[in-house]
Design a protein around this motif. Structure first.
Motif, PDB file in Angstrom:
ATOM      1  N   GLN A 176      50.754 -11.950  -4.172  1.00 49.84           N
ATOM      2  CA  GLN A 176      49.730 -11.182  -4.260  1.00 49.84           C
ATOM      3  C   GLN A 176      49.795 -10.098  -5.297  1.00 49.84           C
ATOM      4  OE1 GLN A 176      48.914  -9.487  -0.358  1.00 49.84           O
ATOM      5  NE2 GLN A 176      47.996 -11.178   0.365  1.00 49.84           N
ATOM      6  N   MET A 177      51.176  -9.495  -5.455  1.00 54.11           N
ATOM      7  CA  MET A 177      51.588  -8.458  -6.696  1.00 54.11           C
ATOM      8  C   MET A 177      51.340  -9.306  -7.867  1.00 54.11           C
ATOM      9  SD  MET A 177      51.497  -5.518  -5.320  1.00 54.11           S
ATOM     10  CE  MET A 177      52.744  -4.807  -6.673  1.00 54.11           C
ATOM     11  N   GLN A 178      51.859 -10.344  -7.882  1.00 47.43           N
ATOM     12  CA  GLN A 178      52.005 -11.117  -8.758  1.00 47.43           C
ATOM     13  C   GLN A 178      50.652 -11.438  -9.571  1.00 47.43           C
ATOM     14  OE1 GLN A 178      53.920 -15.032  -8.708  1.00 47.43           O
ATOM     15  NE2 GLN A 178      54.697 -14.821 -10.644  1.00 47.43           N
ATOM     16  N   ILE A 179      49.687 -11.991  -8.536  1.00 48.76           N
ATOM     17  CA  ILE A 179      48.238 -12.289  -9.068  1.00 48.76           C
ATOM     18  C   ILE A 179      47.539 -10.815  -9.572  1.00 48.76           C
ATOM     19  CG2 ILE A 179      46.130 -12.942  -8.198  1.00 48.76           C
ATOM     20  CD1 ILE A 179      47.625 -15.112  -6.267  1.00 48.76           C
ATOM     21  N   CYS A 180      47.696  -9.848  -8.747  1.00 51.94           N
ATOM     22  CA  CYS A 180      47.108  -8.586  -9.202  1.00 51.94           C
ATOM     23  C   CYS A 180      47.419  -8.152 -10.593  1.00 51.94           C
ATOM     24  CB  CYS A 180      47.243  -7.593  -8.261  1.00 51.94           C
ATOM     25  SG  CYS A 180      46.533  -7.852  -6.705  1.00 51.94           S
ATOM     26  N   LEU A 181      48.631  -8.256 -11.028  1.00 48.63           N
ATOM     27  CA  LEU A 181      49.089  -8.104 -12.295  1.00 48.63           C
ATOM     28  C   LEU A 181      48.362  -8.758 -13.191  1.00 48.63           C
ATOM     29  CD1 LEU A 181      52.857  -7.161 -11.938  1.00 48.63           C
ATOM     30  CD2 LEU A 181      51.023  -5.675 -12.720  1.00 48.63           C
ATOM     31  N   MET A 182      48.331 -10.348 -12.972  1.00 48.87           N
ATOM     32  CA  MET A 182      47.585 -11.088 -13.968  1.00 48.87           C
ATOM     33  C   MET A 182      46.283 -10.914 -14.173  1.00 48.87           C
ATOM     34  SD  MET A 182      49.670 -14.605 -12.775  1.00 48.87           S
ATOM     35  CE  MET A 182      48.985 -15.587 -14.223  1.00 48.87           C
ATOM     36  N   VAL A 183      45.489 -10.665 -13.027  1.00 49.55           N
ATOM     37  CA  VAL A 183      44.152 -10.511 -13.031  1.00 49.55           C
ATOM     38  C   VAL A 183      44.058  -9.129 -13.806  1.00 49.55           C
ATOM     39  CG1 VAL A 183      42.213  -9.679 -11.548  1.00 49.55           C
ATOM     40  CG2 VAL A 183      43.485 -11.461 -10.931  1.00 49.55           C
ATOM     41  N   ILE A 184      44.838  -7.960 -13.697  1.00 49.67           N
ATOM     42  CA  ILE A 184      44.490  -6.825 -14.405  1.00 49.67           C
ATOM     43  C   ILE A 184      44.672  -7.070 -16.033  1.00 49.67           C
ATOM     44  CG2 ILE A 184      45.587  -4.489 -14.913  1.00 49.67           C
ATOM     45  CD1 ILE A 184      46.310  -4.337 -12.166  1.00 49.67           C
ATOM     46  N   GLY A 185      45.694  -7.941 -16.185  1.00 47.93           N
ATOM     47  CA  GLY A 185      45.903  -8.183 -17.533  1.00 47.93           C
ATOM     48  C   GLY A 185      44.706  -8.947 -18.120  1.00 47.93           C
ATOM     49  N   LEU A 186      44.242  -9.842 -17.222  1.00 46.69           N
ATOM     50  CA  LEU A 186      42.976 -10.795 -18.012  1.00 46.69           C
ATOM     51  C   LEU A 186      41.700  -9.825 -18.274  1.00 46.69           C
ATOM     52  CD1 LEU A 186      43.475 -14.040 -15.925  1.00 46.69           C
ATOM     53  CD2 LEU A 186      43.918 -13.651 -18.272  1.00 46.69           C
ATOM     54  N   LEU A 187      41.639  -8.848 -17.213  1.00 50.18           N
ATOM     55  CA  LEU A 187      40.241  -7.968 -17.250  1.00 50.18           C
ATOM     56  C   LEU A 187      40.275  -6.986 -18.487  1.00 50.18           C
ATOM     57  CD1 LEU A 187      39.689  -7.199 -13.568  1.00 50.18           C
ATOM     58  CD2 LEU A 187      38.379  -8.960 -15.107  1.00 50.18           C
ATOM     59  N   ILE A 188      41.469  -6.565 -19.028  1.00 53.32           N
ATOM     60  CA  ILE A 188      41.762  -5.528 -20.099  1.00 53.32           C
ATOM     61  C   ILE A 188      41.049  -6.225 -21.293  1.00 53.32           C
ATOM     62  CG2 ILE A 188      43.438  -4.716 -21.621  1.00 53.32           C
ATOM     63  CD1 ILE A 188      45.214  -4.214 -19.336  1.00 53.32           C
ATOM     64  N   PRO A 189      41.372  -7.500 -21.986  1.00 53.02           N
ATOM     65  CA  PRO A 189      40.597  -7.776 -23.067  1.00 53.02           C
ATOM     66  C   PRO A 189      39.055  -8.016 -22.892  1.00 53.02           C
ATOM     67  CG  PRO A 189      41.820  -9.456 -22.292  1.00 53.02           C
ATOM     68  CD  PRO A 189      42.487  -8.395 -21.444  1.00 53.02           C
ATOM     69  N   VAL A 190      38.628  -8.276 -21.733  1.00 55.81           N
ATOM     70  CA  VAL A 190      37.101  -8.294 -21.320  1.00 55.81           C
ATOM     71  C   VAL A 190      36.639  -6.989 -21.643  1.00 55.81           C
ATOM     72  CG1 VAL A 190      35.447  -8.838 -19.469  1.00 55.81           C
ATOM     73  CG2 VAL A 190      37.399 -10.485 -19.869  1.00 55.81           C
ATOM     74  N   GLY A 191      37.324  -6.042 -21.008  1.00 54.44           N
ATOM     75  CA  GLY A 191      36.366  -4.624 -21.098  1.00 54.44           C
ATOM     76  C   GLY A 191      36.693  -4.063 -22.416  1.00 54.44           C
TER      77      GLY A 191
END
Length: 514
Positions: A176-191
């Motif tokens: 879950q920690m691994q997935i959360c870090l990946m999701v945050i990383g993906l949302l940064i360029p979108v924002g």
């Protein structure tokens, strides 16, 4: 050139360097793991985009700026596809062949439309320079295909986030920690992209740096947690639901992962044991440590306060796509029910159905085994054979049901007179046999007298009436030499049988030694 532009260029170069390093490191370490090759591709594309945009910011003419924009579009259309493919492969999902075609046809079309824009203006309807900034910034008005490309970009990034979030409830805390870090990383360029498109960044595209920052999160998630090189997230679909205990080790025999069932074997497993050597996790359990060290399929018995558990341990080597060993999987199959059933069946097969004592076949096996133990140091052994006097009269007078009841009571009475290592069996009909290891003839005679007296005093109620029986005993004895080769069991049985017939000739209800 304004100071903030110089700072941003420096950030771009730094981000490109970090992305390049992650790409090279991932290529060396995890390119053959699920999602690994796409992670490498995305990291290199991000670095390429950042460097090209840095050159764009240093340009002062429209021609020079558009040249570097064209260079950037060698990477921009393919970046979201690489990210999406990374997440799909990482989650263990498979796409149909035509879907792969669609994913790559659209970026290729974008490159073609972008490079041929002066002839049709489908990508940019107008190109010029902005006059409201302190540094040269190109002003681009998007055409129809620009919005197709933008939609496709956001679709890929959001689809990547969605695929990862679908795994969130299926996995344990460490994943879950691994997935959360990946999701945050993906949302940064979108924002960052939305920030730029709304004109809040002063004409500076924050996308290149944000993508490099995104790969910092991806790098931490995939490399710092040290799971991506051995275990993909897809394993959670079945891994946690397995009844078998499973523990995964890397090539250095450090714990990489385990499922809930494994805690039955090693109850002290926690998220804090991830990354620790298995020997340290096992502790003082030398038996299990030796089994795992040998790596051979075998059975393992675990004694707990609640009882004894039986496991069958299997080993499987984890290999990369190039057949390189990257770890191993150890499976603990709980075979307790099977072992207990086998023991029960073995016991049933070894017991006389009526009296519950050994039957003749298993008595001989057990007696031979007990005799071999006596042979190790030498000693004396004795045999007692007895039967019920005039048992046929009991059956004829009171019926076979009464006869069975007498046999059951005699077996119960004799068992109370037995030592732990003595063997009692129903030899046949109303005849019983006893093997006494480490017993002299005198001791055997005393035991036989005790049993004879107990049987004579025994009362069986048959049809509401008391029933008494007596029994005759024959004894045999021998001295077993240490490391002797011949078995005395058959001789002892023959001699005990002869002594039994002598007891009958002497009036029954007595003990006779040969």
């Amino acid at each position: 050139m304004p100071h903030h532009i110089l700072t941003y260029i420096l950030a771009l170069i730094t981000g490109a360097s970090v992305s390049s390093f992650l790409g090279v490191y991932a290529f060396i370490k995890i390119r053959n793991a699920p999602g690994g090759k796409y992670f490498c591709a995305a990291a290199f594309l991000a670095a390429f985009f950042a460097v090209a945009y840095a050159f764009e910011l240093t340009s002062v003419s429209l021609e020079s700026i558009m040249f570097w924009v064209a260079v950037e579009y060698l990477a921009i259309p393919f970046l979201p596809v690489a990210v999406l493919m990374m997440c799909i492969d990482y989650a263990g999902r498979k796409l149909k062949k035509w879907m792969y075609g669609v994913l790559f046809v659209l970026p290729v079309t974008t490159v073609i439309v972008h490079y041929t824009n002066p002839y049709h203006h489908l990508y940019y309807t107008a190109v010029g320079m902005r006059s409201d900034t302190l540094h040269p910034v190109v002003k681009l008005e998007g055409g129809p295909w620009f919005w197709v490309h933008s939609f496709f970009l956001y679709f890929c990034m959001l689809a990547s986030v969605f695929i990862l979030l679908l795994q969130l409830k299926k996995v344990s805390f460490r994943f879950q920690m691994q997935i959360c870090l990946m999701v945050i990383g993906l949302l940064i360029p979108v924002g960052a992209s939305l920030f730029y498109l709304n004109g809040w960044s002063g004409g500076v595209d924050l996308g290149p740096v944000s993508i490099c920052v995104s790969f910092l999160f991806q790098g931490v998630a995939l490399l710092w947690f040290q799971m991506f090189d051995v275990v993909p997230i897809a394993r959670e679909t079945v891994f946690e639901s397995l009844e078998e205990g499973v523990i995964v080790l890397n090539k250095n025999d450090a714990v990489v992962d385990y499922n809930r069932a494994m805690k039955m074997v090693l109850p002290f497993l926690t998220v804090h044991t991830i990354g620790k050597p298995l020997k340290e996790v096992i502790g003082h359990n030398e038996q299990l440590g030796n089994i795992i060290c040998n790596g051979q399929e075998c059975d393992y018995q675990l004694i707990q306060s609640g009882g004894t558990l039986h496991f069958h341990i299997r080993f499987a080597v984890l290999q990369s796509k190039k057949s390189e060993s990257i770890g191993k999987i150890i499976t603990f199959i709980n075979v307790t029910e099977r072992v207990q059933m086998e023991e029960k069946l073995h016991k049933l097969a070894s017991m006389d159905g009526l009296t519950g004592v050994l039957n003749r076949t298993f008595f001989l096996e057990r007696a031979e085994a007990a005799c071999r133990q006596v042979k190790e140091k030498g000693g004396s052994v004795s045999m007692i054979m007895f039967d019920i006097d005039h048992f046929k009269r009991v059956n004829d007078t009171f019926g076979h049901e009464a006869g069975d009841l007498v046999l059951e009571n005699i077996a119960c009475t004799v068992q109370k007179k037995m030592r732990p290592n003595d063997l009692l069996a129903r030899y046949g009909g109303e005849e019983f046999i006893i093997f006494l290891p480490h017993a002299s003839l005198f001791e055997a005679h005393e035991r036989a007298e005790e049993i004879r007296t107990a049987i004579a005093d025994m009362i069986t109620i048959a049809g509401g009436e008391p029933l008494n029986v007596t029994s005759s005993f024959g004894l045999s004895h021998t001295q077993v030499e240490a490391d002797g080769t011949d078995s005395p069991i058959q001789t002892l049985m023959r001699e005990a049988d002869q002594a039994l017939y002598a007891a009958k000739r002497n009036g029954r209800n007595c003990v006779q030694a040969l």
